[in-house]
Design a protein around this motif. Sequence first.
Motif, PDB file in Angstrom:
ATOM      1  N   LYS A 347      10.378  -3.572  11.581  1.00  0.00           N
ATOM      2  CA  LYS A 347      10.893  -1.832  10.412  1.00  0.00           C
ATOM      3  C   LYS A 347       9.719  -1.794   9.316  1.00  0.00           C
ATOM      4  N   LEU A 348       8.696  -3.170   8.650  1.00  0.00           N
ATOM      5  CA  LEU A 348       8.255  -3.477   8.388  1.00  0.00           C
ATOM      6  C   LEU A 348       6.388  -2.264   8.100  1.00  0.00           C
ATOM      7  N   TRP A 349       6.752  -2.012   9.741  1.00  0.00           N
ATOM      8  CA  TRP A 349       5.189  -1.328  10.262  1.00  0.00           C
ATOM      9  C   TRP A 349       5.420   0.310   9.318  1.00  0.00           C
ATOM     10  N   GLY A 350       4.007   0.401   8.826  1.00  0.00           N
ATOM     11  CA  GLY A 350       4.242   1.317   7.371  1.00  0.00           C
ATOM     12  C   GLY A 350       2.766   2.676   8.250  1.00  0.00           C
ATOM     13  N   GLY A 351       2.436   3.063   9.117  1.00  0.00           N
ATOM     14  CA  GLY A 351       2.073   4.012   9.979  1.00  0.00           C
ATOM     15  C   GLY A 351       1.032   3.486  10.451  1.00  0.00           C
TER      16      GLY A 351
END
Length: 606
Positions: A347-351
């Motif tokens: 969920k810390l993935w940002g694109g």
Amino acid sequence: MPRQSAPRLRKKQRGGGVLSLAYNTQLFQLLMVLGGIVIFTGMGLLYEFSKSHGKDHAVLPDHRREKRSYFEDHPMDKKNSLRSHQIDERSLHKHPEAVEKSKNDDDGNNAEEEESEVDTSNLEIMAEGGLPVLPIFTPVPDGEALIESTMDGSNPTMPGVIALMQKYLKELDAANKRLRDSRNFDAQKVTETFFDVSFKYLKPFDDAYRGRSIFPIREDESIFLSLAAYREHLLADTLTYAFTQAKDPDNLFVGAVVQNCFGKVLEDGTIDPSGKPCKTGLEVVGKNSAGKDMTKMSDAPPDHNGIADFCAKPSFRKYCESGQVRVLYVNASESLGPAMARYYASKLWGGETYFIQCDSHLQFATHWDDKYIQEVKATSNYPKSVLSSYPPGFTGHDPNFKGVRETPGARLCTCETKKDEPNAIVRINTGSGYRGTEPRPTQIPYIAAGFFFARSEFLIDVPFDPYLPWCFMGEEIALSMRAWTRGWNIYAPRKNLIAHQYRPGRMGLPKFWESVDQFWGRPGIIYRAQAKVLKRIKHMVGYPDAKRESIEKEGIEVVLTEIEEYGIGKERSWNEFLEFASMEMDEASGRVVCHANKWCNQGLKD
């Protein structure tokens, strides 16, 4: 700000005698005073301006100045708070292996810096847009509003995601403490409490982005590195190696879930780091009369925070300040095992374009980032391709480390079930290695949780399961079956570009199940709860004793919550995977039988 011109003195007039000289002297003094005031005021304004605006531009790599990120659209507001843990990191334990030289050469990749102890006790880093990095448990500014806009999908932000995770963890911890303090609990109630709180917070979050990504996927060859760290003394080293050895460190982004014993957690949620409030793992302290190892746990100071150690280094602080290092802190007593930690990290993935999941005790080869990108593009099923392997091991701490030596990769071709495990379930293993002459990567049937690399569309097609607490074994076969049946081919990389520290029990390092048992005060409760949750994975894999009817008969149907969203895909079938992986289900013994997989070992499938 307009440029200030220096005060101009009048030209000296002819004549005037003594009176003129006195007048000019007084005027000169007056003008000097006024000039000093103007200069002092201008410098003060310039300083304030640089504090509020300079960071946004000074630390950003060129490519990030040109493209505004979602971080830059949300100004910081420190009035609101979500969770207020306070800690003096001055007393955090320094592990001798957690300090590493940073190496960079003339082109910026491997220049040497002197190794020195850095005081991180007062380090404060709030990245762009109100993204907290340090100190630990810093609440997200305006957290509730950001949670709302993230949950309803109207304006998702990374601070909103972290605020949501913080709130979820806080409520789960409170619910667990109420249950524990009631003294009226068992593994069933512990399991139900987890599912109740997770269903309340994580289901609506995942539902809001079902079938799409939270953030648009950028086509800039950026990489997101997912790290789940449990009381990890090599976290700072892992981050240092990752950035130092990367070809394009400005395009590397990290999501770290740091599960530490930060100190004694008090009733109000604050932390007391004094003394030795933590425990070691089971350490071998000698032999008994029968020659068997004797083990014990000892009191220990708080764990050292590898994020603070990394961010305090001048060469790497810019990555922390720019939002390239995103962190979720979790008390060790609240840890739910690697599968849940990896869910949080995803969920810390940002694109970013690519997603890589690794363990947090690794070393990296030179330009590992670019080489993995080229390797996944060389697969025949790209872009729906996953690279995965069990990397080779390393031991100890090498102060002269210059990068992992590249060796031929090995394929994950086999599986087995170990009967001596408390809750036995099929686990994967290696097969043959590459010869070094293969024109492209070849297929394998399994994904290793400790390393895989794919395009980030993987997170849309195979979202991480939020209902796998306390699971250690089992997550790999679940991930493999889900990915393959959803149309993703799995490949072994032809070269080993990372090395992993494999950790035998004799090292005495803490394990998450020890923290769980300590929290509940009932030895073995984790295995009883784990046995229930593993029925979720066994149901998907097809174990005879994990059919829905038998699970409902046991009264643990809660473990099948949303199994249709996190189970077998529809592009390929369950039977096709068993045939592909050379596995079969033995109804008589109730076990998975793993046969030799010739096509995998011989590299016959592109």
